[in-house]
Design a protein around this motif. Structure first.
Motif, PDB file in Angstrom:
ATOM      1  N   ASP A  78       0.814  -1.212   0.000  1.00 31.95           N
ATOM      2  CA  ASP A  78       0.000   0.000   0.000  1.00 31.95           C
ATOM      3  C   ASP A  78       0.847   1.261   0.000  1.00 31.95           C
ATOM      4  O   ASP A  78       0.493   2.241  -0.652  1.00 31.95           O
ATOM      5  CB  ASP A  78      -0.941   0.011   1.206  1.00 31.95           C
ATOM      6  N   PHE A  79       1.973   1.221   0.723  1.00 32.61           N
ATOM      7  CA  PHE A  79       2.786   2.434   0.759  1.00 32.61           C
ATOM      8  C   PHE A  79       3.376   2.753  -0.607  1.00 32.61           C
ATOM      9  O   PHE A  79       3.541   3.910  -0.964  1.00 32.61           O
ATOM     10  CB  PHE A  79       3.875   2.336   1.836  1.00 32.61           C
ATOM     11  N   LEU A  80       3.676   1.740  -1.424  1.00 34.18           N
ATOM     12  CA  LEU A  80       4.191   1.987  -2.770  1.00 34.18           C
ATOM     13  C   LEU A  80       3.131   2.582  -3.684  1.00 34.18           C
ATOM     14  O   LEU A  80       3.434   3.388  -4.561  1.00 34.18           O
ATOM     15  CB  LEU A  80       4.727   0.696  -3.383  1.00 34.18           C
ATOM     16  N   VAL A 109       9.425   8.725  -6.898  1.00 37.30           N
ATOM     17  CA  VAL A 109       9.942   8.076  -5.694  1.00 37.30           C
ATOM     18  C   VAL A 109       9.806   6.552  -5.815  1.00 37.30           C
ATOM     19  O   VAL A 109      10.723   5.806  -5.474  1.00 37.30           O
ATOM     20  CB  VAL A 109       9.197   8.576  -4.435  1.00 37.30           C
ATOM     21  N   ALA A 110       8.669   6.090  -6.328  1.00 43.04           N
ATOM     22  CA  ALA A 110       8.416   4.653  -6.433  1.00 43.04           C
ATOM     23  C   ALA A 110       9.373   3.983  -7.424  1.00 43.04           C
ATOM     24  O   ALA A 110       9.898   2.901  -7.137  1.00 43.04           O
ATOM     25  CB  ALA A 110       6.970   4.397  -6.859  1.00 43.04           C
ATOM     26  N   PHE A 150      13.515   0.088  -8.436  1.00 44.36           N
ATOM     27  CA  PHE A 150      14.736  -0.236  -9.179  1.00 44.36           C
ATOM     28  C   PHE A 150      15.821  -0.754  -8.240  1.00 44.36           C
ATOM     29  O   PHE A 150      16.457  -1.778  -8.512  1.00 44.36           O
ATOM     30  CB  PHE A 150      15.238   0.996  -9.957  1.00 44.36           C
ATOM     31  N   VAL A 151      16.030  -0.067  -7.123  1.00 49.63           N
ATOM     32  CA  VAL A 151      17.051  -0.495  -6.159  1.00 49.63           C
ATOM     33  C   VAL A 151      16.691  -1.858  -5.579  1.00 49.63           C
ATOM     34  O   VAL A 151      17.547  -2.742  -5.461  1.00 49.63           O
ATOM     35  CB  VAL A 151      17.218   0.558  -5.042  1.00 49.63           C
ATOM     36  N   ILE A 152      15.429  -2.066  -5.255  1.00 50.47           N
ATOM     37  CA  ILE A 152      14.986  -3.345  -4.693  1.00 50.47           C
ATOM     38  C   ILE A 152      15.272  -4.483  -5.663  1.00 50.47           C
ATOM     39  O   ILE A 152      15.853  -5.509  -5.297  1.00 50.47           O
ATOM     40  CB  ILE A 152      13.485  -3.301  -4.332  1.00 50.47           C
ATOM     41  N   TYR A 208       6.127  -1.906 -12.734  1.00 47.07           N
ATOM     42  CA  TYR A 208       5.537  -1.979 -11.402  1.00 47.07           C
ATOM     43  C   TYR A 208       5.149  -0.605 -10.885  1.00 47.07           C
ATOM     44  O   TYR A 208       4.123  -0.459 -10.218  1.00 47.07           O
ATOM     45  CB  TYR A 208       6.485  -2.684 -10.425  1.00 47.07           C
ATOM     46  N   ALA A 209       5.952   0.412 -11.162  1.00 46.28           N
ATOM     47  CA  ALA A 209       5.647   1.754 -10.662  1.00 46.28           C
ATOM     48  C   ALA A 209       4.447   2.367 -11.371  1.00 46.28           C
ATOM     49  O   ALA A 209       3.788   3.246 -10.826  1.00 46.28           O
ATOM     50  CB  ALA A 209       6.858   2.663 -10.814  1.00 46.28           C
TER      51      ALA A 209
END
Length: 170
Positions: free
Chosen positions: A2-4, A11-12, A17-19, A109-110
């Motif tokens: 939910d936070f994403l 920001v997302a 990408f880092v994840i 995904y974003a």
């Protein structure tokens, strides 16, 4: 999750990408480390036979495309990255491929996939009939796969000699 969904794209996207870069590279190094560890066991001769050498050459040459495409799939990405590490794909080929794949994955995904997941979860939470439909679709797919496997198993294997004979020659 939910936070994403509530984060703005700028920001997302970098967060995702880092994840995915961390996860994919950890899987690559896990595969590479596993093979290095196995080389110190009795399985070492199986890892160095001609088939293994052929597989390593194939991964080094064609693997980067498989790495990129794996980010568009569900459930294959981990296996491909592990195999790239196990096959010791050179980093000069792996890193550009995993970076491109991670960019594609993070963008998808974003933008769309998280919203689709949120919509599906909301739909399934709000209607018991949605669960019935999902269950029927899953059963249908399983039945289709089983029927196709049985039909394929019944089909006689064609040998190169049989391929040259036409039905008129019989």
């Amino acid at each position: 999750m939910d936070f994403l969904l509530n984060l703005p794209f700028h920001v997302a996207f970098p967060a995702l990408f880092v994840i995915v870069m961390c996860r994919a590279n950890a899987t690559y190094w896990l595969g590479r480390g596993t093979v290095s560890g196995l080389e110190k066991t009795r399985l070492a001769e199986r890892l160095t036979n001609s088939d293994a050498g052929t597989a390593k050459r194939w991964i080094a040459k064609w693997g980067p495309g498989a790495v990129v495409v794996s980010f568009l799939t569900i459930g294959v990405q981990t296996a491909v990255n592990f195999t790239a590490g196990a096959g010791r794909m050179p980093l000069k080929r792996y890193l550009p491929a995993v970076t491109l794949g991670s960019i594609i994955w993070a963008f998808l995904y974003a933008t769309a996939i998280l919203a689709l997941i949120d919509t599906w979860v909301g739909l399934l939470a709000g209607s018991p009939w949605a669960w019935v439909v999902v269950g029927l679709v899953v059963l249908g797919v399983v039945a289709l796969v089983l029927v196709r496997r049985r039909l394929r198993a019944r089909r006689p294997a064609v040998t190169p000699v049989d391929a040259d004979v036409s039905p008129r020659d019989l």
